[in-house]
Design a protein around this motif. Structure first.
Motif, PDB file in Angstrom:
ATOM      1  N   GLN A 179       0.807  -1.223   0.000  1.00 35.81           N
ATOM      2  CA  GLN A 179       0.000   0.000   0.000  1.00 35.81           C
ATOM      3  C   GLN A 179       0.839   1.271   0.000  1.00 35.81           C
ATOM      4  O   GLN A 179       0.295   2.378  -0.040  1.00 35.81           O
ATOM      5  N   ALA A 180       2.173   1.107   0.098  1.00 36.12           N
ATOM      6  CA  ALA A 180       3.125   2.227   0.041  1.00 36.12           C
ATOM      7  C   ALA A 180       2.707   3.329   1.014  1.00 36.12           C
ATOM      8  O   ALA A 180       2.591   3.088   2.201  1.00 36.12           O
ATOM      9  N   SER A 181       2.453   4.535   0.515  1.00 36.67           N
ATOM     10  CA  SER A 181       2.150   5.669   1.400  1.00 36.67           C
ATOM     11  C   SER A 181       0.653   5.939   1.539  1.00 36.67           C
ATOM     12  O   SER A 181       0.254   6.992   2.042  1.00 36.67           O
ATOM     13  N   THR A 182      -0.185   5.004   1.111  1.00 36.71           N
ATOM     14  CA  THR A 182      -1.634   5.181   1.246  1.00 36.71           C
ATOM     15  C   THR A 182      -2.003   5.375   2.713  1.00 36.71           C
ATOM     16  O   THR A 182      -1.557   4.620   3.578  1.00 36.71           O
ATOM     17  N   ALA A 183      -2.822   6.378   2.985  1.00 35.46           N
ATOM     18  CA  ALA A 183      -3.208   6.679   4.366  1.00 35.46           C
ATOM     19  C   ALA A 183      -4.024   5.537   4.970  1.00 35.46           C
ATOM     20  O   ALA A 183      -4.750   4.826   4.265  1.00 35.46           O
TER      21      ALA A 183
END
Length: 195
Positions: free
Chosen positions: A107-111
């Protein structure tokens, strides 16, 4: 044979009252590792840490042969993910050294907000080949990992008892480890639902 309600051989679920909110349809597949009562946010007890950045946490979950696992869901507590760079969920086998079966996309930098259920799809649905205890895993690399909804559990007391929650790996990023190697028992058990 137990006889209840006039039907020979019918054994009633002693925990049926805990399952009142389960899906009513027999066609709705889902499994969970804990009952929905008695759960709390890992932030409410500062002695219990749900997640450490870059470290995988895994919990055992019972799956039956023929179950088709598509999604894993975890719920954040009062603390959101602060500046995440990687996070994913994964499913591991029932082997003595559990092997990776499937992982969600990173999800990497997804909040990931506070008090929010995060449901992620595996890279492909996984059909369970045999009934057993599998492992659902979560990993978050972030400045501040989110707290999670779950429960506190006693460590293994009798030789042979499995961990109810465990951590493994370090400095993990986008890819789940091939196995759950040298796990360390944890006291806080995150709540996970598999659909």
């Amino acid at each position: 044979m137990t006889q209840l309600g006039g039907y020979k051989g019918v054994v009633r679920d002693a925990l049926a009252h805990l399952n009142a909110a389960d899906p009513a349809s027999p066609d709705t597949f889902f499994r969970r590792n804990l009952p929905r009562v008695g759960l709390y946010d890992s932030a409410s007890d500062t002695g219990q840490v749900a997640l450490a950045t870059g470290v995988m946490t895994s919990v055992p979950i019972f799956l039956q042969a023929g179950d088709v696992v598509t999604n894993l869901s975890f719920r954040s507590g009062a603390t959101a993910a602060g500046t995440p760079t990687n996070y994913w969920f994964a499913l591991y086998s029932d082997a003595s050294t559990p092997a990776l079966l499937a992982q969600t996309a990173d999800q990497a930098s997804t909040a990931w907000a506070a008090n929010t259920t995060k449901t992620l799809a595996l890279s492909a649905p996984y059909t369970v080949p045999k009934t057993g205890i599998y492992w659902a895993a979560i990993m978050v690399t972030a400045t501040t990992p989110p707290t999670l909804l779950g429960a506190c559990a006693a460590p293994a007391i009798v030789t042979g008892e499995r961990n109810l929650s465990q951590s493994s790996g370090s400095a993990l990023t986008a890819t789940a480890p091939a196995t759950i190697a040298t796990p360390t028992a944890k006291t806080f058990v995150p709540y996970v639902v598999i659909t």
